[in-house]
Design a protein around this motif. Structure first.
Motif, mmCIF file in Angstrom:
data_model
loop_
_atom_site.group_PDB
_atom_site.id
_atom_site.type_symbol
_atom_site.label_atom_id
_atom_site.label_comp_id
_atom_site.label_asym_id
_atom_site.label_seq_id
_atom_site.Cartn_x
_atom_site.Cartn_y
_atom_site.Cartn_z
ATOM 1 N N VAL A 108 0.716 -1.679 -0.327
ATOM 2 C CA VAL A 108 0.035 0.039 -0.284
ATOM 3 C C VAL A 108 1.090 1.323 0.068
ATOM 4 O O VAL A 108 1.338 1.908 1.067
ATOM 5 C CB VAL A 108 -1.275 0.321 1.189
ATOM 6 C CG1 VAL A 108 -1.906 1.573 0.940
ATOM 7 C CG2 VAL A 108 -2.158 -1.327 1.331
ATOM 8 N N ALA A 109 1.238 0.938 -1.110
ATOM 9 C CA ALA A 109 2.057 2.974 -1.179
ATOM 10 C C ALA A 109 1.606 4.370 -0.434
ATOM 11 O O ALA A 109 0.170 4.441 -1.799
ATOM 12 C CB ALA A 109 2.682 2.349 -2.229
ATOM 13 N N ALA A 110 1.903 5.361 -0.362
ATOM 14 C CA ALA A 110 0.875 6.801 -0.343
ATOM 15 C C ALA A 110 1.839 7.658 -0.735
ATOM 16 O O ALA A 110 2.768 7.219 -0.477
ATOM 17 C CB ALA A 110 0.677 6.658 0.738
ATOM 18 N N VAL A 111 1.442 8.608 -2.044
ATOM 19 C CA VAL A 111 1.896 9.349 -2.090
ATOM 20 C C VAL A 111 2.027 10.942 -2.181
ATOM 21 O O VAL A 111 0.311 11.199 -1.511
ATOM 22 C CB VAL A 111 2.177 9.857 -3.632
ATOM 23 C CG1 VAL A 111 0.604 9.935 -4.642
ATOM 24 C CG2 VAL A 111 3.241 10.822 -3.802
ATOM 25 N N ALA A 112 2.453 11.757 -1.050
ATOM 26 C CA ALA A 112 2.242 13.088 -0.372
ATOM 27 C C ALA A 112 3.141 14.445 -0.822
ATOM 28 O O ALA A 112 4.062 13.847 -1.713
ATOM 29 C CB ALA A 112 2.037 12.918 0.887
ATOM 30 N N PHE A 113 2.010 15.708 -1.082
ATOM 31 C CA PHE A 113 3.202 16.202 -1.660
ATOM 32 C C PHE A 113 3.637 17.933 -0.530
ATOM 33 O O PHE A 113 2.370 17.975 -0.020
ATOM 34 C CB PHE A 113 2.046 17.039 -3.143
ATOM 35 C CG PHE A 113 1.981 16.768 -4.215
ATOM 36 C CD1 PHE A 113 2.738 16.187 -5.326
ATOM 37 C CD2 PHE A 113 1.933 15.032 -4.427
ATOM 38 C CE1 PHE A 113 3.225 15.607 -6.064
ATOM 39 C CE2 PHE A 113 1.516 14.377 -5.298
ATOM 40 C CZ PHE A 113 2.016 14.849 -6.633
ATOM 41 N N GLY A 114 4.417 17.721 -0.583
ATOM 42 C CA GLY A 114 4.616 18.603 0.260
ATOM 43 C C GLY A 114 6.164 18.766 0.993
ATOM 44 O O GLY A 114 6.823 17.350 0.691
ATOM 45 N N PRO A 115 6.890 19.217 2.410
ATOM 46 C CA PRO A 115 7.867 18.939 2.684
ATOM 47 C C PRO A 115 8.158 17.739 3.782
ATOM 48 O O PRO A 115 7.673 17.294 3.509
ATOM 49 C CB PRO A 115 7.945 19.930 3.798
ATOM 50 C CG PRO A 115 7.200 21.364 3.602
ATOM 51 C CD PRO A 115 6.000 20.130 2.358
ATOM 52 N N ALA A 116 9.230 16.631 3.575
ATOM 53 C CA ALA A 116 9.432 15.214 3.391
ATOM 54 C C ALA A 116 9.131 16.110 5.153
ATOM 55 O O ALA A 116 8.496 14.528 6.006
ATOM 56 C CB ALA A 116 10.645 14.992 3.456
ATOM 57 N N ASP A 117 9.348 16.338 6.192
ATOM 58 C CA ASP A 117 9.453 16.677 7.547
ATOM 59 C C ASP A 117 8.414 16.722 7.932
ATOM 60 O O ASP A 117 7.487 16.733 9.142
ATOM 61 C CB ASP A 117 9.930 17.568 8.446
ATOM 62 C CG ASP A 117 10.090 18.860 7.741
ATOM 63 O OD1 ASP A 117 8.635 18.985 6.907
ATOM 64 O OD2 ASP A 117 10.907 20.068 7.998
ATOM 65 N N ARG A 118 7.347 17.145 6.523
ATOM 66 C CA ARG A 118 5.193 17.380 7.663
ATOM 67 C C ARG A 118 4.663 16.070 6.830
ATOM 68 O O ARG A 118 3.054 15.503 7.517
ATOM 69 C CB ARG A 118 5.362 18.575 6.230
ATOM 70 C CG ARG A 118 5.326 19.578 7.281
ATOM 71 C CD ARG A 118 4.117 20.789 6.753
ATOM 72 N NE ARG A 118 3.045 20.769 6.721
ATOM 73 C CZ ARG A 118 1.838 20.421 5.734
ATOM 74 N NH1 ARG A 118 2.078 21.198 4.708
ATOM 75 N NH2 ARG A 118 1.132 20.530 5.735
ATOM 76 N N VAL A 119 4.906 15.461 6.410
ATOM 77 C CA VAL A 119 4.252 14.015 5.902
ATOM 78 C C VAL A 119 4.931 13.095 7.345
ATOM 79 O O VAL A 119 5.788 12.348 7.875
ATOM 80 C CB VAL A 119 5.388 13.163 5.169
ATOM 81 C CG1 VAL A 119 4.967 11.428 4.795
ATOM 82 C CG2 VAL A 119 5.098 14.002 3.691
ATOM 83 N N PRO A 120 3.467 12.515 7.905
ATOM 84 C CA PRO A 120 3.858 12.126 9.331
ATOM 85 C C PRO A 120 3.353 9.832 8.741
ATOM 86 O O PRO A 120 2.249 9.314 9.098
ATOM 87 C CB PRO A 120 2.291 12.383 10.052
ATOM 88 C CG PRO A 120 1.541 12.794 8.603
ATOM 89 C CD PRO A 120 2.529 13.182 7.479
#
Lengths: 255, 331
Positions: B43-55
């Protein structure tokens, strides 16, 4: 400014929605039909743009012969010409619908002034596919913005805004472009009597686009289970307020 | 099957709609036959934003096994076609057979672009999806904003699906492990960036209708633009917001941003207190996911009573001021 608007004829459902016995359609024997709500606002927006900047509004639908009624509704609101793409009695999916719109925009551009701006509703009330506008934009190679609730035409471009999660997103891009709008972008006017008369007499162009199969294939429609039945009556008038306060306490919503 | 899910970030971490989409993605990933000897599905997730904001730990709790982040240096802000191009690029990295996103303005738009880029069908606002023997997916999805459900076959590679934001509940996993967060550099075409959002603060910074815990609804029975003050006061006392029916906005009594319904906002509060609203089916599409519906209406035969939990039969102009007074006295 040449503006084209795509509209869809959808059933006007009132207190409840009923599926035909074969599970394939909404039962429309008791309902009228109307332009899908977001698209009614798209027509109004197109008319307002040409009132400000000049030009013409073409209204376009893919549907049965009866969808001429919805084209005439749009003409009564101020659209100048109407095109009916006949659906041939088949159900069209989003890819086929987009292809038919792309072909019509190209056909029109080859014959005369092309379209500067193509407006659609964000999603149709009935099928809710949320994709026809985007697929049309890809087919034409035009920029696209969706869910728009405020639109300004700026010389040779557009500035389109929407609210998303409490913030405002603004998109700026050149024309021609595809923009899908949502109800709330304007308050559609009521048709004038002269508008209705003009619409009644107007000619409607008709074409027969080629249907294509889709990768999303309907098996059946059904009405979801109702989690709630008849409400328990707490009381009448202001006398019911103590019972209402107790209920709000029980539900844990009082601070 | 491996599934790739678009995750939208917010101040709290991940949006509620994306947690629902992740729950759906996990159920789809684990629902099919597992290949012999294979480790669990991705189950892969992709998010857009600064890496340190990815929880990462929150994503792990919702079953994510691999997380990808596209940092602002590679792609700054929201550009729907560029986000779709990024998902397309991640297909070969994650070997995903399906791509899932929340049925939000953002998720629907990005998956529509992905559908156009890949030439594949897209099923919007799905409730369930399960693999069939022939490699297609059996899906159920909302039509008419959820008033109808369509059972359908989705025949696409990859399968593209958005998830209804008001029905599929967000459910964490029992055995959570933090996924690695990998920085991904998308391969973009200049045309992908033609449409990009400039974001500014919204005009009303108050509690959002979509996420409010209490919504006080007003309809035709409010009588006119001047009748909403008591509803506003009641909403304030309950820590909630005012929502309205379509007739109220089409009359111009209140702004469209307050509309609850098929063409307005879908709400999911603990309590929906619907005052002077008859309950047209398009309105019910927007409030059916409220946990409790309480009605104040003069008409005991109004359709909304057949879809509510409790009712007070009476004039809202009488009942609401009395309720406001009682709540103030209690405080």
């Amino acid at each position: 400014m040449e503006v084209a608007v795509c509209v869809k004829r959808v059933p006007q459902v009132g207190g409840r929605i009923v599926v035909t016995p074969d599970g394939q359609d909404v039962d429309t024997r008791m309902s009228g039909f109307a332009i899908s709500p977001h698209e009614e606002c798209a027509v109004e927006e197109a008319v307002q743009i040409t009132e400000r900047l000049g030009g013409t509004v073409s209204v376009l639908t893919l549907g049965p012969a009866e969808a001429a009624d919805q084209l005439r509704d749009a003409l009564a609101l101020g659209a100048h010409r109407a095109v009916l793409l006949e659906d041939g009695g088949r159900e069209w999916g989003p890819a086929g619908t987009a292809a038919a719109i792309v072909a019509e925009v190209r056909r029109r551009a080859a014959e005369g002034p092309g379209c500067d701006l193509l407006l659609l509703g964000n999603e149709a009330a009935d099928t809710g596919d949320y994709q026809v506008g985007v697929r049309v934009a890809h087919g034409l190679g035009w920029p696209c913005a969706t869910g728009i609730k405020h639109l300004e035409i700026t010389g040779d471009g557009a500035r389109a805004r929407r609210e998303y999660r409490g913030r405002e997103e603004t998109f700026e891009f050149g024309l021609p472009a595809v923009i899908t709008v949502k109800e709330g972008i304007n308050l559609p006017r009521y048709p004038s009597l002269p508008g209705r008369l003009r619409a009644k007499r107007a000619a409607i162009e008709q074409y027969q686009p080629q249907w294509q199969p889709e990768g999303l294939r309907k098996r059946a429609l059904r009405v979801p289970d109702q989690p709630r039945q008849q409400a328990t009556v707490l009381g009448t008038g202001a006398d019911a307020v103590p019972a209402l306060v107790r209920l709000l306490e029980e539900l844990g919503v009082l601070k | 099957m491996n599934v790739l899910c678009l995750v939208e970030l917010d101040e709290a971490g991940v949006t509620d709609a994306s947690l629902r989409a992740l729950t759906f993605a996990r159920s789809l990933a684990t629902g099919g036959p597992a290949a012999p000897g294979a480790t669990g599905p991705v189950v892969a997730a992709v998010a857009f934003g600064p890496a340190d904001r990815v929880p990462a730990s929150l994503l792990g709790r919702y079953g994510v096994t691999e997380a990808y982040v596209v940092e602002p240096s590679a792609l700054d802000g929201y550009a729907p076609q560029a986000w779709a191009r990024t998902l397309e690029g991640l297909l070969s990295v994650t070997l995903a057979a399906a791509v899932v996103a929340a049925g939000t303005d953002c998720g629907s738009e990005v998956l529509a672009h992905l559908g156009a880029l890949t030439g594949q069908p897209m099923a919007a606002n799905c409730l369930t999806a399960s693999p069939e023997a022939d490699g297609t997916l059996a899906v159920s999805r909302q039509r008419w904003a959820g008033l109808l459900i369509e059972d359908a076959i989705l025949d696409g590679t990859p399968a593209l699906l958005t998830v209804a934001t008001d029905v599929v509940p967000p459910v964490p996993v029992d055995d959570a492990a933090d996924p690695a967060v990998l920085v991904h550099e998308p391969d973009l075409d200049p045309a992908d960036l033609r449409v990009r959002a400039a974001v500014s603060a919204g005009r009303d910074g108050g509690v959002s209708l979509a996420t409010a815990r209490v919504v006080v609804g007003g309809g035709r029975g409010v009588g006119g633009p001047d009748g909403f003050a008591p509803l506003e006061e009641l909403a304030r006392l309950l820590g909630g917001v005012v929502g309205v029916s379509r007739v109220v906005t089409s009359q111009g009594w209140r702004p469209h941003t307050q509309q609850v319904g098929q063409t307005g906002t879908k709400i999911t509060p603990e309590l929906y207190l619907a005052c002077g609203i008859s309950g047209a089916i398009q309105h019910m599409a927007g409030c059916a996911s409220a946990k409790h519906i309480v009605v104040i209406n003069t008409d005991p035969a109004a359709p909304i009573l057949s879809r509510a939990d409790y009712a007070v039969i009476g004039d809202l102009a009488e009942v609401i001021p009395a309720l406001v007074a009682a709540l103030k006295e209690r405080a």
